[in-house]
Design a protein around this motif. Structure first.
Motif, PDB file in Angstrom:
ATOM      1  N   GLY A 209       0.822  -1.196   0.000  1.00 17.76           N
ATOM      2  CA  GLY A 209       0.000   0.000   0.000  1.00 17.76           C
ATOM      3  C   GLY A 209       0.862   1.254   0.000  1.00 17.76           C
ATOM      4  O   GLY A 209       2.083   1.185  -0.148  1.00 17.76           O
ATOM      5  N   PRO A 210       0.248   2.429   0.188  1.00 21.20           N
ATOM      6  CA  PRO A 210       0.991   3.700   0.176  1.00 21.20           C
ATOM      7  C   PRO A 210       2.103   3.738   1.222  1.00 21.20           C
ATOM      8  O   PRO A 210       2.096   2.975   2.193  1.00 21.20           O
ATOM      9  N   LYS A 211       3.055   4.650   1.040  1.00 24.43           N
ATOM     10  CA  LYS A 211       4.232   4.705   1.909  1.00 24.43           C
ATOM     11  C   LYS A 211       3.892   4.979   3.365  1.00 24.43           C
ATOM     12  O   LYS A 211       4.628   4.577   4.265  1.00 24.43           O
TER      13      LYS A 211
ATOM     14  N   HIS B 163       1.290   3.856   4.947  1.00 28.30           N
ATOM     15  CA  HIS B 163       0.417   2.793   5.454  1.00 28.30           C
ATOM     16  C   HIS B 163       1.194   1.898   6.413  1.00 28.30           C
ATOM     17  O   HIS B 163       2.146   1.221   6.013  1.00 28.30           O
ATOM     18  N   VAL B 164       0.829   1.918   7.688  1.00 27.74           N
ATOM     19  CA  VAL B 164       1.623   1.252   8.725  1.00 27.74           C
ATOM     20  C   VAL B 164       1.737  -0.258   8.515  1.00 27.74           C
ATOM     21  O   VAL B 164       2.849  -0.802   8.618  1.00 27.74           O
ATOM     22  N   PRO B 165       0.662  -1.004   8.210  1.00 26.45           N
ATOM     23  CA  PRO B 165       0.846  -2.447   7.977  1.00 26.45           C
ATOM     24  C   PRO B 165       1.807  -2.739   6.828  1.00 26.45           C
ATOM     25  O   PRO B 165       2.602  -3.678   6.897  1.00 26.45           O
ATOM     26  N   SER B 166       1.763  -1.916   5.772  1.00 27.60           N
ATOM     27  CA  SER B 166       2.685  -2.114   4.655  1.00 27.60           C
ATOM     28  C   SER B 166       4.117  -1.819   5.079  1.00 27.60           C
ATOM     29  O   SER B 166       5.061  -2.505   4.650  1.00 27.60           O
ATOM     30  N   ARG B 167       4.308  -0.818   5.928  1.00 27.78           N
ATOM     31  CA  ARG B 167       5.649  -0.525   6.436  1.00 27.78           C
ATOM     32  C   ARG B 167       6.198  -1.719   7.198  1.00 27.78           C
ATOM     33  O   ARG B 167       7.377  -2.085   7.062  1.00 27.78           O
ATOM     34  N   ARG B 168       5.350  -2.337   8.012  1.00 25.29           N
ATOM     35  CA  ARG B 168       5.808  -3.496   8.795  1.00 25.29           C
ATOM     36  C   ARG B 168       6.181  -4.665   7.892  1.00 25.29           C
ATOM     37  O   ARG B 168       7.178  -5.357   8.117  1.00 25.29           O
ATOM     38  N   LYS B 169       5.371  -4.901   6.865  1.00 18.78           N
ATOM     39  CA  LYS B 169       5.679  -5.985   5.921  1.00 18.78           C
ATOM     40  C   LYS B 169       7.000  -5.703   5.209  1.00 18.78           C
ATOM     41  O   LYS B 169       7.819  -6.610   5.007  1.00 18.78           O
ATOM     42  N   LEU B 170       7.208  -4.461   4.797  1.00 11.15           N
ATOM     43  CA  LEU B 170       8.437  -4.104   4.100  1.00 11.15           C
ATOM     44  C   LEU B 170       9.655  -4.302   4.992  1.00 11.15           C
ATOM     45  O   LEU B 170      10.692  -4.828   4.550  1.00 11.15           O
ATOM     46  N   GLU B 171       9.568  -3.888   6.245  1.00 11.47           N
ATOM     47  CA  GLU B 171      10.693  -4.054   7.171  1.00 11.47           C
ATOM     48  C   GLU B 171      11.046  -5.526   7.341  1.00 11.47           C
ATOM     49  O   GLU B 171      12.226  -5.900   7.364  1.00 11.47           O
TER      50      GLU B 171
ATOM     51  N   ALA C 129       1.031   0.926  -4.247  1.00  7.49           N
ATOM     52  CA  ALA C 129      -0.218   1.095  -4.997  1.00  7.49           C
ATOM     53  C   ALA C 129      -1.359   1.383  -4.038  1.00  7.49           C
ATOM     54  O   ALA C 129      -1.272   1.096  -2.837  1.00  7.49           O
ATOM     55  N   MET C 130      -2.422   1.951  -4.566  1.00 13.51           N
ATOM     56  CA  MET C 130      -3.667   2.024  -3.818  1.00 13.51           C
ATOM     57  C   MET C 130      -4.249   0.611  -3.735  1.00 13.51           C
ATOM     58  O   MET C 130      -3.984  -0.232  -4.598  1.00 13.51           O
ATOM     59  N   PHE C 131      -5.038   0.357  -2.697  1.00 14.50           N
ATOM     60  CA  PHE C 131      -5.561  -0.999  -2.501  1.00 14.50           C
ATOM     61  C   PHE C 131      -6.736  -1.266  -3.444  1.00 14.50           C
ATOM     62  O   PHE C 131      -7.915  -1.115  -3.081  1.00 14.50           O
ATOM     63  N   SER C 132      -6.406  -1.651  -4.657  1.00 13.85           N
ATOM     64  CA  SER C 132      -7.435  -1.969  -5.654  1.00 13.85           C
ATOM     65  C   SER C 132      -6.833  -2.914  -6.678  1.00 13.85           C
ATOM     66  O   SER C 132      -5.605  -3.051  -6.784  1.00 13.85           O
ATOM     67  N   LEU C 133      -7.689  -3.550  -7.447  1.00 13.11           N
ATOM     68  CA  LEU C 133      -7.225  -4.437  -8.501  1.00 13.11           C
ATOM     69  C   LEU C 133      -6.409  -3.656  -9.524  1.00 13.11           C
ATOM     70  O   LEU C 133      -5.349  -4.103  -9.978  1.00 13.11           O
TER      71      LEU C 133
ATOM     72  N   ALA D 120       0.095  -7.086  -0.599  1.00 15.97           N
ATOM     73  CA  ALA D 120      -0.432  -6.691   0.708  1.00 15.97           C
ATOM     74  C   ALA D 120      -1.934  -6.884   0.826  1.00 15.97           C
ATOM     75  O   ALA D 120      -2.511  -6.576   1.868  1.00 15.97           O
ATOM     76  N   SER D 121      -2.588  -7.358  -0.229  1.00 13.94           N
ATOM     77  CA  SER D 121      -4.010  -7.700  -0.151  1.00 13.94           C
ATOM     78  C   SER D 121      -4.345  -8.651  -1.289  1.00 13.94           C
ATOM     79  O   SER D 121      -3.594  -8.756  -2.272  1.00 13.94           O
ATOM     80  N   ASP D 122      -5.474  -9.322  -1.177  1.00 10.50           N
ATOM     81  CA  ASP D 122      -5.898 -10.224  -2.246  1.00 10.50           C
ATOM     82  C   ASP D 122      -6.266  -9.453  -3.509  1.00 10.50           C
ATOM     83  O   ASP D 122      -6.025  -9.931  -4.620  1.00 10.50           O
ATOM     84  N   LEU D 123      -6.857  -8.265  -3.365  1.00 12.50           N
ATOM     85  CA  LEU D 123      -7.192  -7.477  -4.551  1.00 12.50           C
ATOM     86  C   LEU D 123      -5.933  -7.077  -5.308  1.00 12.50           C
ATOM     87  O   LEU D 123      -5.892  -7.109  -6.542  1.00 12.50           O
ATOM     88  N   LEU D 124      -4.884  -6.686  -4.587  1.00  8.99           N
ATOM     89  CA  LEU D 124      -3.616  -6.375  -5.237  1.00  8.99           C
ATOM     90  C   LEU D 124      -3.071  -7.617  -5.946  1.00  8.99           C
ATOM     91  O   LEU D 124      -2.496  -7.517  -7.041  1.00  8.99           O
ATOM     92  N   ALA D 125      -3.247  -8.774  -5.335  1.00  2.00           N
ATOM     93  CA  ALA D 125      -2.765 -10.021  -5.946  1.00  2.00           C
ATOM     94  C   ALA D 125      -3.521 -10.334  -7.228  1.00  2.00           C
ATOM     95  O   ALA D 125      -2.930 -10.772  -8.227  1.00  2.00           O
ATOM     96  N   LEU D 126      -4.825 -10.106  -7.242  1.00  3.02           N
ATOM     97  CA  LEU D 126      -5.613 -10.354  -8.457  1.00  3.02           C
ATOM     98  C   LEU D 126      -5.183  -9.398  -9.570  1.00  3.02           C
ATOM     99  O   LEU D 126      -5.123  -9.781 -10.740  1.00  3.02           O
ATOM    100  N   GLY D 127      -4.866  -8.151  -9.198  1.00  2.26           N
ATOM    101  CA  GLY D 127      -4.336  -7.214 -10.178  1.00  2.26           C
ATOM    102  C   GLY D 127      -2.987  -7.668 -10.706  1.00  2.26           C
ATOM    103  O   GLY D 127      -2.674  -7.484 -11.896  1.00  2.26           O
ATOM    104  N   THR D 128      -2.196  -8.285  -9.828  1.00  2.99           N
ATOM    105  CA  THR D 128      -0.885  -8.799 -10.237  1.00  2.99           C
ATOM    106  C   THR D 128      -1.036  -9.940 -11.235  1.00  2.99           C
ATOM    107  O   THR D 128      -0.313 -10.010 -12.237  1.00  2.99           O
TER     108      THR D 128
END
Length: 329
Positions: free
Chosen positions: A187-189, A191-199, A214-218, A239-247
């Motif tokens: 997610g955006p820079k 976004h705390v959960p995304s920061r934790r995943k990145l670390e 990315a924004m949390f969308s397909l 970081a989300s299933d919607l992002l994965a479907l977009g991937t």
């Protein structure tokens, strides 16, 4: 007035005379019936009589960012059911772009004299967002629980999925399949959960040059993943299933296949992820346990128990399906 009495009486299943006795503070009505009448007033949108406004309604605000992402309706179902078992009614508040904001909902819920608020996926997870409405809740002493990682300065109990573990098990799975060029779509820079995943990703040796936001969308996932695919990744953690479907869509638009050329892992295990093409490997949030814990923490606050402003971390689970495979030789 007569119409209001009739509506409330029908909602509760009592006589109009009983409703009138409650509204006028007259004796002869059980506590349970009195509470049911007051709750019906709140649900139907009527103001309580002035002399009764000091009593908190047995309503709890459930504030969500959206309902298009299937994880949020699933969470609402868990929380709503757990609240009902405790004698509370959930008031669903969903943010809309250009419409009712999270802060607007907070003011509305305070006007309705709710007993507490549960937030999921709120602005508390965005470091650069406005947080004044959370500070207002804290000043008013209204019981509040936040679901998933929040900025540090907010002093509320939290129930979170462990983002560090989520990133670690996803990366370990891809490495076990032989993948070396593994990217992330977060997610955006701020976004705390995304920061934790990145670390966690970087601490485990992940390449920070293979991380896209990315924004949390397909559509957001598609755009971010297209950049990673162009750089030759063979695995993508999202970081989300919607992002994965977009991937998945981005890989196919590039003329490649999932998992033949690129393996993809989501996060959430939303509804129907086992029905996608291919069925999505994902990291499951334990939303049943998290939702029940959030309600327990909230009700404890409502009952005047001392609840520390700690974060309860729930461990996620890797659900292996068909969107990951051994790296192609």
């Amino acid at each position: 007035m007569t119409r209001r009495l009739a509506e409330v009486a029908k909602k509760v299943g009592v006589s109009e005379a009983t409703v009138s006795r409650v509204l006028n503070g007259k004796p002869g009505v059980s506590d349970a019936t009195r509470e049911a009448v007051l709750t019906a007033l709140d649900v139907l949108g009527y103001e309580r009589p002035t002399q009764l406004r000091g009593d908190r309604a047995r309503l709890v605000g459930l504030v969500l960012p959206e309902l298009q992402n299937p994880i949020f309706p699933a969470f609402a179902e868990v929380v709503g059911g757990a609240l009902a078992q405790q004698g509370f009614t959930a008031v669903l508040c969903t943010r809309t772009v250009g419409g009712v904001s999270e802060a607007d909902y907070v003011h509305l819920l305070l006007q309705q004299q709710v007993s507490g608020v549960v937030f999921a996926g709120g602005l508390y997870a965005q470091a650069d967002a406005a947080h004044g409405h959370y500070e207002l809740l804290h000043e008013r002493g209204l019981p509040t629980v936040l679901v998933n990682a929040a900025v540090e300065r907010l002093d509320f109990p939290q129930v979170s999925c462990d983002d560090v573990v989520a990133a670690e098990i996803a990366l370990a799975h891809l490495r076990a399949l032989g993948h070396e060029r593994v990217g992330m779509v977060l997610g955006p820079k701020d976004h705390v959960p995304s920061r934790r995943k990145l670390e966690a990703f970087q601490a485990a040796g992940g390449d920070p040059e293979l991380v896209e936001r990315a924004m949390f969308s397909l559509e957001g996932g598609h755009a971010a993943a297209a950049r990673l695919v162009a750089r030759g990744v063979t695995g993508v953690i999202c970081a989300s299933d919607l992002l994965a479907l977009g991937t998945v869509r981005a890989v196919r638009r590039a003329g490649m296949s999932v998992p033949g050329d690129v393996s993809v892992i989501g996060f959430d295990d939303s509804a129907l992820m086992n029905c996608t093409d291919p069925p999505l490997t994902t990291v499951r949030q334990p939303i049943d346990a998290m939702g029940r814990a959030a309600v327990d923490l909230l009700v404890a606050q409502i009952d005047k128990a001392v609840v520390p402003a700690d974060e309860l971390l729930y461990e996620p689970e890797l659900v292996v399906r068909a969107s990951t495979a051994r790296v192609r030789a």
